[in-house]
Design a protein around this motif. Structure first.
Motif, PDB file in Angstrom:
ATOM      1  N   ALA A 161       0.724   4.090  -2.907  1.00 42.13           N
ATOM      2  CA  ALA A 161       0.366   5.446  -2.474  1.00 42.13           C
ATOM      3  C   ALA A 161       1.502   6.429  -2.740  1.00 42.13           C
ATOM      4  CB  ALA A 161      -0.002   5.447  -0.996  1.00 42.13           C
TER       5      ALA A 161
ATOM      6  N   TYR B  95      -5.551   0.226  -8.381  1.00 46.98           N
ATOM      7  CA  TYR B  95      -5.321   1.354  -7.493  1.00 46.98           C
ATOM      8  C   TYR B  95      -6.308   2.453  -7.850  1.00 46.98           C
ATOM      9  CZ  TYR B  95      -3.357   5.308  -5.076  1.00 46.98           C
ATOM     10  OH  TYR B  95      -3.218   6.399  -4.261  1.00 46.98           O
TER      11      TYR B  95
ATOM     12  N   ASP C 235      -7.387   6.510  -2.750  1.00 46.57           N
ATOM     13  CA  ASP C 235      -6.052   6.149  -2.273  1.00 46.57           C
ATOM     14  C   ASP C 235      -6.095   4.758  -1.644  1.00 46.57           C
ATOM     15  OD1 ASP C 235      -3.312   6.422  -1.841  1.00 46.57           O
ATOM     16  OD2 ASP C 235      -3.595   7.312   0.134  1.00 46.57           O
ATOM     17  N   ASP C 236      -6.622   3.796  -2.426  1.00 43.14           N
ATOM     18  CA  ASP C 236      -6.795   2.446  -1.914  1.00 43.14           C
ATOM     19  C   ASP C 236      -6.700   1.434  -3.049  1.00 43.14           C
ATOM     20  OD1 ASP C 236      -7.203   0.489  -0.012  1.00 43.14           O
ATOM     21  OD2 ASP C 236      -9.342   0.852   0.192  1.00 43.14           O
TER      22      ASP C 236
ATOM     23  N   ARG D 112       0.831  -1.212   0.000  1.00 39.81           N
ATOM     24  CA  ARG D 112       0.000   0.000   0.000  1.00 39.81           C
ATOM     25  C   ARG D 112       0.861   1.256   0.000  1.00 39.81           C
ATOM     26  NH1 ARG D 112      -3.220  -3.362   3.375  1.00 39.81           N
ATOM     27  NH2 ARG D 112      -5.198  -3.834   2.376  1.00 39.81           N
TER      28      ARG D 112
ATOM     29  N   TYR E  34      -5.772  -6.228  -8.024  1.00 38.37           N
ATOM     30  CA  TYR E  34      -6.330  -5.042  -7.378  1.00 38.37           C
ATOM     31  C   TYR E  34      -6.032  -3.827  -8.251  1.00 38.37           C
ATOM     32  CZ  TYR E  34      -6.333  -8.007  -3.230  1.00 38.37           C
ATOM     33  OH  TYR E  34      -6.550  -9.033  -2.345  1.00 38.37           O
TER      34      TYR E  34
END
Length: 192
Positions: free
Chosen positions: A32, A73, A78-79, A28, A71
């Motif tokens: 980020a 982004y 912001d996840d 993460r 996944y």
């Protein structure tokens, strides 16, 4: 040396990774830092007309606290948002020209863009201008990944040697519609 000079001196391509899982918080932090909002609300990389046509899909294989899956982004949130479950890293590795070792990496960032949409957006600037901007943006994101890896002690490499048809088939379940893969960047712990 200054901070940036030191980071650039430590920046390197790595094709050997320990099989140890990496922590979800590390992953993460990577995404980020590389593409998330800065304290001024901007991103850490440039993009023509601030369109941000290049997307990041994270493929997990051995990440503590995160299921093996794809996944996407989501920058405004912001996840990492789950796209589909499954271990897709071996299929991505098979689609590369010579990176069989990728199948054992803990995770990989897959950079992609809808180059046709970008070309339409920049049609007044000439043929394939949007495609060019997507490749430049891919390079800017890749450099950020390298700098993050140098700062944190992890390894990465930009894999651009992929079979276009094979990577499209491998990514069919999780690649955004209309996108092509512009780079694959594994992330893992470097052997000592």
């Amino acid at each position: 040396m200054t901070g940036l000079t030191d980071l650039l001196a430590r920046r390197r391509s790595t094709k050997a990774y320990r099989r140890d899982p990496i922590d979800a918080d590390v992953l993460r932090d990577l995404v980020a830092t590389v593409a998330g909002p800065s304290r001024h609300g901007r991103r850490g990389h440039g993009s023509a007309h601030a369109r941000y046509d290049v997307h990041i899909t994270v493929i997990t294989h051995a990440v503590t606290g995160v299921a093996a899956a794809a996944y996407r982004y989501d920058q405004p949130l912001d996840d990492l948002v789950p796209v589909t479950t499954g271990d897709f890293l071996a299929a991505v590795a098979d689609a590369t020209i010579d990176a069989d070792w990728l199948a054992d990496c803990p995770a990989a960032l897959v950079l992609s863009a809808d180059t046709a949409a970008a070309d339409d957006a920049f049609a007044d600037q000439g043929k394939d201008r949007g495609t060019r901007f997507c490749w430049i943006e891919t390079g800017l994101i890749a450099q950020n990944v390298y700098l993050w890896a140098a700062e944190t002690g992890f390894g990465t490499v930009l894999l651009g040697g992929v079979d276009d048809d094979a990577i499209a088939a491998a990514a069919a379940q999780w690649l955004p519609p209309g996108h092509i893969v512009t780079a694959v960047m594994p992330v893992g712990t470097v052997p000592h």
